[in-house]
Design a protein around this motif. Structure first.
Motif, PDB file in Angstrom:
ATOM      1  N   GLY A  35       0.523  -9.340  -4.253  1.00 31.78           N
ATOM      2  CA  GLY A  35       1.402 -10.426  -3.836  1.00 31.78           C
ATOM      3  C   GLY A  35       2.838  -9.971  -3.642  1.00 31.78           C
ATOM      4  O   GLY A  35       3.126  -8.801  -3.420  1.00 31.78           O
ATOM      5  N   TYR A  36       3.744 -10.923  -3.756  1.00 30.76           N
ATOM      6  CA  TYR A  36       5.174 -10.698  -3.483  1.00 30.76           C
ATOM      7  C   TYR A  36       5.855  -9.988  -4.650  1.00 30.76           C
ATOM      8  O   TYR A  36       5.691 -10.374  -5.808  1.00 30.76           O
ATOM      9  CB  TYR A  36       5.848 -12.044  -3.213  1.00 30.76           C
ATOM     10  N   GLU A  52      -1.274  -5.939  -1.160  1.00 27.99           N
ATOM     11  CA  GLU A  52      -2.659  -6.404  -1.206  1.00 27.99           C
ATOM     12  C   GLU A  52      -3.473  -5.283  -1.824  1.00 27.99           C
ATOM     13  O   GLU A  52      -3.517  -4.167  -1.283  1.00 27.99           O
ATOM     14  CB  GLU A  52      -3.187  -6.719   0.200  1.00 27.99           C
ATOM     15  N   HIS A  55       5.301  -7.406   0.113  1.00 28.12           N
ATOM     16  CA  HIS A  55       4.007  -7.866  -0.392  1.00 28.12           C
ATOM     17  C   HIS A  55       3.027  -6.706  -0.561  1.00 28.12           C
ATOM     18  O   HIS A  55       3.067  -5.727   0.190  1.00 28.12           O
ATOM     19  CB  HIS A  55       3.379  -8.869   0.584  1.00 28.12           C
TER      20      HIS A  55
END
Length: 92
Positions: free
Chosen positions: A49-50, A67, A65
């Protein structure tokens, strides 16, 4: 200086930043132990995520970000006044 406020030095000599987990966010601190270095979630041992990184004065330095531990999408680098300095696209 209190040991709590210093980086942890592993037996191999590598420094590990002080960290804590608050509301699911992993927060790492600069060597001074007071100002935040980075903030984001770690899932299954990988950043997800962020995420944000900060300078020792507390200003935002970079954001982007992840993943499954890999940087994706737009990553923004900010100057010392918080203005976007550079944008990098990390998509494959």
């Amino acid at each position: 200086m209190d040991e709590e406020k210093c980086d942890v030095v592993k037996p191999n000599g590598v420094k590990e930043k002080k960290l804590e987990v608050i509301d699911g966010y992993t927060i790492k601190y600069h060597a001074n132990g007071k100002t935040m270095w980075s903030k984001g979630k770690i899932i299954d041992g990988e950043p997800e995520g962020y995420w944000e990184w900060y300078r020792t004065d507390g200003t935002l330095k970079r954001s982007g970000h992840f993943e499954k531990g890999e940087p994706v999408g737009e990553w923004i680098t900010y100057d010392s006044k918080g203005v976007t300095y550079k944008v990098t696209n990390r998509d494959k």
